[in-house]
Design a protein around this motif. Structure first.
Motif, PDB file in Angstrom:
ATOM      1  N   LEU A  49     -48.195  15.790   0.678  1.00  0.00           N
ATOM      2  CA  LEU A  49     -49.415  15.542   1.433  1.00  0.00           C
ATOM      3  C   LEU A  49     -49.974  14.162   1.090  1.00  0.00           C
ATOM      4  N   HIS A  50     -50.322  13.387   2.129  1.00  0.00           N
ATOM      5  CA  HIS A  50     -50.927  12.081   1.869  1.00  0.00           C
ATOM      6  C   HIS A  50     -52.291  11.926   2.542  1.00  0.00           C
ATOM      7  N   LEU A  51     -52.464  12.481   3.738  1.00  0.00           N
ATOM      8  CA  LEU A  51     -53.736  12.326   4.448  1.00  0.00           C
ATOM      9  C   LEU A  51     -54.390  13.690   4.654  1.00  0.00           C
ATOM     10  N   ALA A  52     -55.593  13.847   4.112  1.00  0.00           N
ATOM     11  CA  ALA A  52     -56.364  15.081   4.284  1.00  0.00           C
ATOM     12  C   ALA A  52     -57.605  14.756   5.106  1.00  0.00           C
ATOM     13  N   THR A  81     -49.274   8.575   9.283  1.00  0.00           N
ATOM     14  CA  THR A  81     -48.902   9.173   7.997  1.00  0.00           C
ATOM     15  C   THR A  81     -47.528   9.831   8.068  1.00  0.00           C
ATOM     16  N   VAL A  82     -47.299  10.586   9.133  1.00  0.00           N
ATOM     17  CA  VAL A  82     -46.027  11.311   9.274  1.00  0.00           C
ATOM     18  C   VAL A  82     -44.862  10.344   9.444  1.00  0.00           C
ATOM     19  N   ASP A 127     -40.885  21.040   5.685  1.00  0.00           N
ATOM     20  CA  ASP A 127     -40.382  21.259   7.051  1.00  0.00           C
ATOM     21  C   ASP A 127     -41.500  21.147   8.088  1.00  0.00           C
ATOM     22  N   VAL A 128     -42.745  21.194   7.637  1.00  0.00           N
ATOM     23  CA  VAL A 128     -43.891  21.048   8.536  1.00  0.00           C
ATOM     24  C   VAL A 128     -44.541  19.699   8.257  1.00  0.00           C
ATOM     25  N   GLY A 156     -49.613  15.480   6.699  1.00  0.00           N
ATOM     26  CA  GLY A 156     -51.047  15.371   6.931  1.00  0.00           C
ATOM     27  C   GLY A 156     -51.647  16.745   7.101  1.00  0.00           C
ATOM     28  N   ALA A 157     -52.940  16.884   6.780  1.00  0.00           N
ATOM     29  CA  ALA A 157     -53.627  18.173   6.936  1.00  0.00           C
ATOM     30  C   ALA A 157     -54.968  17.936   7.610  1.00  0.00           C
TER      31      ALA A 157
END
Length: 676
Positions: free
Chosen positions: A374-377, A296-297, A354-355, A303-304
């Protein structure tokens, strides 16, 4: 009269009775018709000579003598009369607190009694009496409240059927014909008043299919809506991803490789991912999650990872930091402990992008937290979060893909009903070289030998968990408590540090106790099941579970999974003297296998679907009649039918499907006339 009319339109249902029914959620006539019995009493209607001592019987005969009533303490009474059965057997009938029947029982009149047959004394201890010949052998028993009696409610049900001529069908005629199902009116009559066992079976079969179809229609409609709405396909660099996998310190198992392909395929699709990743304790789910986050990154998004406890969040953040540091990926930790200026700075960094990866507890879903892209939780130990909490994380991004992870293996028999709206990936292979945890069953009188084993492990520099079912001692239960064990072990192992963990501690206190154990400042941790998930202490090599027969197999397996996380051989000691056969089977099974999927199936067999997840689990559906385990085949057929229906043009236009479309509209799952 319509089936959706209020119950007060029925003769004999006044305001007082209507209030009692409303307490049970029964307001309209259809509510009563849908309130089917939860069991039936099958009375033996055979002959006196064929009945077995202790049978429940339902026999009719003629009253042979004047009834006698005897009164005793506090106004209680006993009614007795003689009944002639089959024109040749005189039996004594006894009923308690039914003195009012004395004036109604007439010599020579036919009555029917229900009760327990005492063959030795030729007596019936009757629970019910009706005048005239008997009605059907299967007697419905309803779940009732507010002081309602079985007889009163049965009367209301009969009134409802008398005044409703027809009911709208939900299952189309074509499907009913295909599976030989009865119409809705016949189905409900057969559930309430079956005249034979076969009538009941046919009614139940139709009811179960209808319930399963409606449930699967809801799940598959939700799944179709999720897949067709607001997705975003990631453009992944497969070469970069393969290089990352090659640089891992260990090879992936075949199962890990398979589920990674499934997840990557989802990330590349324009539909939103809604996937459950299940795998046994130690099967390597975290590495799979890390690879998904990396993909994802590198595609340019955030991502979270949301976890249930602060200490687990810290452990994940640390391990991901070590893993991603060579690749220049930034990791942030967000928990309730991050406060003041540090919190503001972190929220700004997340908002600005930045994260790259944010690890946290439920703090991730709180209002002020805004993501850049955000794309992946990912939700770890997903059953620890409620549906609303999981939804809040997903809603933090318009296009987010979601991956739920659980270390509680879900039997196939439940996965189809509890998680039917999700795609399910399963890691069913353990990494090579991992030493299986040795599990033993010890009786309470062998506790000295168990403590000797603790001495040995602590002398080797290892640590131990000691689990108790209760926090404090109970006056009613003869089981160990965490506080009593803590005091005992502090004295027995005075040369070592002993910690105490339980649910009454605050979050801060729990984290302090866990951190002390994780840092090896304490060598023994006495705890309740709050350590069941979310703790990773590789140095812990021994876990002792007191009164182990009181826990389900899935929970015992989760607790056992707290050890075996390092390079050392680990042990699990189950302490218990089970009195029941189920308890003995439970402990014996634990000593025979470490396979969480085998244990999950056995646990389901022993405890049933309703108790498998425990009371906190909201994912398991509640059915009036259908059983997710016993009716698995029907559920599978219903799922296939629901998928076909939603994918057909006819479903959205033909009049025969109007009832099913109306059901989806009630659930707000239709946009206009169809799912887009």
């Amino acid at each position: 009269m319509q089936n959706n009319d209020r119950l007060t339109t029925l003769k004999g249902v006044g305001p007082e009775m209507a209030k009692k029914l409303e307490v049970m959620g029964l307001v309209r006539i259809e509510d009563v018709l849908e309130h089917v019995p939860f069991r039936y009493e099958n009375y033996n209607s055979g002959t006196v000579t064929t009945a077995v001592h202790g049978d429940l019987v339902k026999w009719s005969g003629t009253v042979q003598a004047e009834p006698l009533v005897r009164y005793y303490s506090k106004g209680k009474n006993r009614l007795q009369f003689r009944l002639l059965l089959e024109d040749r057997y005189a039996v004594q009938v006894t009923m308690f607190n039914r003195a009012f029947y004395k004036e109604k029982l007439v010599i020579g009149e036919t009555v029917t009694v229900k009760g327990k047959w005492d063959m030795n004394r030729m007596t019936i201890s009757a629970t019910d009496l009706e005048f005239g010949a008997p009605s059907g052998g299967l007697q419905p028993i309803y779940s009732l409240r507010a002081g309602l009696t079985q007889k009163n409610f049965s009367r209301i049900v009969k009134l409802a059927f008398e005044q409703v001529n027809d009911l709208p069908e939900q299952v189309p005629q074509a499907i009913r014909d295909r599976y030989r199902l009865v119409d809705r009116m016949t189905m409900l009559r057969g559930m309430h008043f079956p005249d034979t066992v076969e009538t009941y079976k046919q009614a139940r079969r139709s009811y179960v299919y209808e319930e399963c179809l409606m449930y699967q229609l809801k799940l598959q409609a939700f799944r179709k809506m999720e897949r067709s709405g607001n997705g975003r396909a990631l453009h992944l660099d497969k070469h970069q991803l393969n290089e990352f996998v090659k640089r891992l310190a260990f090879p992936l198992t075949g199962a890990q490789t398979r589920v990674i392909r499934e997840i990557v395929s989802d990330l590349e699709r324009p539909e939103r991912m809604n996937r459950l990743l299940q795998g046994d304790v130690g099967s390597g789910k975290t590495v799979v999650a890390a690879i998904a986050l990396y993909a994802t990154v590198t595609a340019g998004y955030q991502g979270a990872l949301m976890v249930p406890t602060e200490i687990l969040a810290e452990q994940h953040a640390t391990s991901l930091q070590e893993l991603f540091e060579p690749f220049g990926i930034t990791i942030a930790l967000l928990t309730s402990s991050v406060k003041g200026k540090a919190r503001e700075a972190l929220l700004t960094a997340i908002r600005s992008g930045d994260v790259d990866i944010i690890v946290g507890t439920h703090a991730l879903i709180q209002g002020p937290v805004e993501f850049s892209n955000l794309h992946l939780a990912i939700t770890d130990e997903q059953h620890r979060f409620g549906v609303e909490q999981r939804k809040k994380l997903r809603d933090k991004a318009e296009f987010a893909d979601v991956l739920y992870m659980t270390a509680t293996p879900i039997p196939r028999t439940l996965a189809i009903s509890a998680f039917g709206e999700m795609d399910v990936s399963t890691i069913d292979e353990m990494p090579k070289g991992r030493k299986p945890i040795e599990t033993y069953w010890a009786k309470h009188d062998q506790i000295d030998r168990v403590h000797t084993m603790v001495d040995r492990e602590l002398a080797l520099g290892r640590q131990a968990y000691v689990i108790a079912p209760l926090i404090e001692e109970s006056d009613t239960l003869e089981v160990e408590s965490a506080t009593a064990l803590y005091e005992l072990l502090k004295e027995r192992f005075s040369n070592y540090g002993v910690g105490l963990m339980h649910g009454k501690l605050s979050s801060t206190e729990k984290d302090e106790v866990m951190k002390s154990f994780a840092d090896n400042a304490t060598q023994i941790l006495v705890s309740t099941t709050v350590v069941e998930v979310g703790v990773n202490v590789p140095n812990a090599s021994l876990i002792i579970i007191h009164d182990a027969e009181r826990f389900g197999l899935a929970q015992l397996h989760q607790l056992r999974g707290r050890v075996g996380r390092g390079a050392h051989q680990s042990f699990c000691i189950l302490v218990g003297d089970p009195k029941s056969d189920v308890g003995k089977v439970r402990l014996k099974t634990m000593t025979e296998t470490n396979d969480g999927f085998v244990l999950a199936e056995k646990d389901l067999e022993l405890r049933g679907a309703g108790d498998f997840f425990g009371t906190a689990q909201s994912g398991l559906p509640s059915f009036r009649v259908a059983d997710p385990v016993l009716d698995l085949k029907v559920m599978e057929v219903a799922m296939q039918d629901a998928v076909k229906l939603l994918g057909s043009d006819a479903f959205w236009h033909d009049a025969q499907y109007e009832g099913l479309r109306g059901y989806l509209k009630q659930l707000d799952l239709l946009v206009g006339e169809r799912l887009e």
